[in-house]
Design an enzyme around this catalytic site. Structure first.
Site, PDB file in Angstrom:
ATOM      1  N   GLY A  46      16.303  66.267  65.915  1.00  0.00           N
ATOM      2  CA  GLY A  46      16.667  67.666  65.757  1.00  0.00           C
ATOM      3  C   GLY A  46      15.637  68.558  66.410  1.00  0.00           C
ATOM      4  O   GLY A  46      14.497  68.158  66.638  1.00  0.00           O
ATOM      5  N   GLN A  51      11.109  76.146  67.953  1.00  0.00           N
ATOM      6  CA  GLN A  51      10.196  75.098  68.405  1.00  0.00           C
ATOM      7  C   GLN A  51      10.007  75.092  69.916  1.00  0.00           C
ATOM      8  O   GLN A  51       9.105  74.422  70.414  1.00  0.00           O
ATOM      9  CB  GLN A  51      10.683  73.725  67.944  1.00  0.00           C
ATOM     10  CG  GLN A  51      10.592  73.542  66.440  1.00  0.00           C
ATOM     11  CD  GLN A  51      11.092  72.179  66.050  1.00  0.00           C
ATOM     12  OE1 GLN A  51      12.290  72.003  65.825  1.00  0.00           O
ATOM     13  NE2 GLN A  51      10.179  71.213  65.991  1.00  0.00           N
ATOM     14  N   CYS A  88       8.010  65.648  62.530  1.00  0.00           N
ATOM     15  CA  CYS A  88       8.452  66.847  63.248  1.00  0.00           C
ATOM     16  C   CYS A  88       7.870  66.841  64.655  1.00  0.00           C
ATOM     17  O   CYS A  88       6.696  66.510  64.833  1.00  0.00           O
ATOM     18  CB  CYS A  88       7.981  68.084  62.482  1.00  0.00           C
ATOM     19  SG  CYS A  88       8.448  69.653  63.218  1.00  0.00           S
ATOM     20  N   LEU A  89       8.688  67.234  65.618  1.00  0.00           N
ATOM     21  CA  LEU A  89       8.196  67.304  66.997  1.00  0.00           C
ATOM     22  C   LEU A  89       7.067  68.322  67.143  1.00  0.00           C
ATOM     23  O   LEU A  89       6.260  68.218  68.063  1.00  0.00           O
ATOM     24  CB  LEU A  89       9.341  67.651  67.959  1.00  0.00           C
ATOM     25  CG  LEU A  89      10.425  66.585  68.110  1.00  0.00           C
ATOM     26  CD1 LEU A  89      11.543  67.077  69.029  1.00  0.00           C
ATOM     27  CD2 LEU A  89       9.850  65.275  68.623  1.00  0.00           C
ATOM     28  N   HIS A 130      15.732  70.239  57.409  1.00  0.00           N
ATOM     29  CA  HIS A 130      14.504  70.358  58.203  1.00  0.00           C
ATOM     30  C   HIS A 130      14.661  71.426  59.288  1.00  0.00           C
ATOM     31  O   HIS A 130      13.823  72.319  59.418  1.00  0.00           O
ATOM     32  CB  HIS A 130      14.177  68.992  58.831  1.00  0.00           C
ATOM     33  CG  HIS A 130      12.955  68.990  59.687  1.00  0.00           C
ATOM     34  ND1 HIS A 130      11.802  68.339  59.313  1.00  0.00           N
ATOM     35  CD2 HIS A 130      12.701  69.541  60.899  1.00  0.00           C
ATOM     36  CE1 HIS A 130      10.892  68.490  60.273  1.00  0.00           C
ATOM     37  NE2 HIS A 130      11.421  69.222  61.236  1.00  0.00           N
ATOM     38  N   GLU A 131      15.729  71.334  60.060  1.00  0.00           N
ATOM     39  CA  GLU A 131      15.903  72.260  61.181  1.00  0.00           C
ATOM     40  C   GLU A 131      16.225  73.673  60.708  1.00  0.00           C
ATOM     41  O   GLU A 131      15.731  74.649  61.288  1.00  0.00           O
ATOM     42  CB  GLU A 131      16.972  71.750  62.151  1.00  0.00           C
ATOM     43  CG  GLU A 131      16.647  70.407  62.786  1.00  0.00           C
ATOM     44  CD  GLU A 131      15.274  70.313  63.438  1.00  0.00           C
ATOM     45  OE1 GLU A 131      14.732  71.332  63.919  1.00  0.00           O
ATOM     46  OE2 GLU A 131      14.726  69.203  63.465  1.00  0.00           O
ATOM     47  N   HIS A 134      13.141  75.544  59.770  1.00  0.00           N
ATOM     48  CA  HIS A 134      12.418  76.099  60.922  1.00  0.00           C
ATOM     49  C   HIS A 134      12.866  77.523  61.215  1.00  0.00           C
ATOM     50  O   HIS A 134      12.062  78.360  61.623  1.00  0.00           O
ATOM     51  CB  HIS A 134      12.636  75.245  62.181  1.00  0.00           C
ATOM     52  CG  HIS A 134      11.681  74.113  62.333  1.00  0.00           C
ATOM     53  ND1 HIS A 134      10.317  74.280  62.424  1.00  0.00           N
ATOM     54  CD2 HIS A 134      11.898  72.781  62.432  1.00  0.00           C
ATOM     55  CE1 HIS A 134       9.738  73.102  62.573  1.00  0.00           C
ATOM     56  NE2 HIS A 134      10.671  72.171  62.576  1.00  0.00           N
TER      57      HIS A 134
END
Length: 155
Positions: A46, A51, A88-89, A130-131, A134
């Site tokens: 994701g 991000q 997480c990226l 999660h996304e 953000h």
């Protein structure tokens, strides 16, 4: 399509709230395409627009079932509980056990503005939560299970 640089922890943009998408145009479509390419390149499941430095309520997710594009997403239902590893990226190489809902329903628009509903359990539910977090400036570290700490992937 183009790869975009993923913003990492320490950049204040990650703590900001993203703005609602009002224009469904070629620029939005290009952003979504770039986000998908970036997510796949970085082996993520994701990615939120914030991000890649864009404060728009746009998310892409693919847990192996094909890409989902979510514009202006909202969680409409959450039930149950799961505790599992999350990364997480924007926090490369870091993981922790988190607590998330087991099943989640999300209402979102596609790149053309058409509304749709997604439902997911397990990894998909975790990815939705999660996304979407953000988009409100919240990182997964806010959901770490009590007593757990952030650790490197190889620990």
């Amino acid at each position: 399509m183009a790869l975009r640089k993923v913003v990492t922890i320490g950049d204040p943009i990650l703590n900001k709230t993203s703005r609602k998408v009002e224009k469904f145009d070629d620029r939005l479509a290009s952003l979504i395409d770039d986000m998908l390419e970036t997510m796949y390149h970085d082996n993520g499941v994701g990615l939120a627009a914030v991000q890649v430095g864009i404060l728009k309520r746009v998310v892409v997710i693919d847990i192996g079932e094909g890409p989902m594009e979510l514009v202006n997403p909202e969680i409409t239902k959450a039930e149950g509980e799961q505790i599992s590893q999350e990364g997480c990226l924007s926090l490369p190489g870091k993981w922790a056990n988190t607590k998330r809902p087991l099943k989640v329903s999300v209402k979102a628009q596609d790149r053309n503005g058409k509304w749709q509903v997604f439902t997911g359990e397990g990894l998909k539910a975790k990815a939705f939560c999660h996304e979407l977090d953000h988009l409100d400036g919240v990182l997964f570290t806010s959901h770490i299970v009590e007593g757990e700490t952030l650790h490197a992937a190889n620990e």
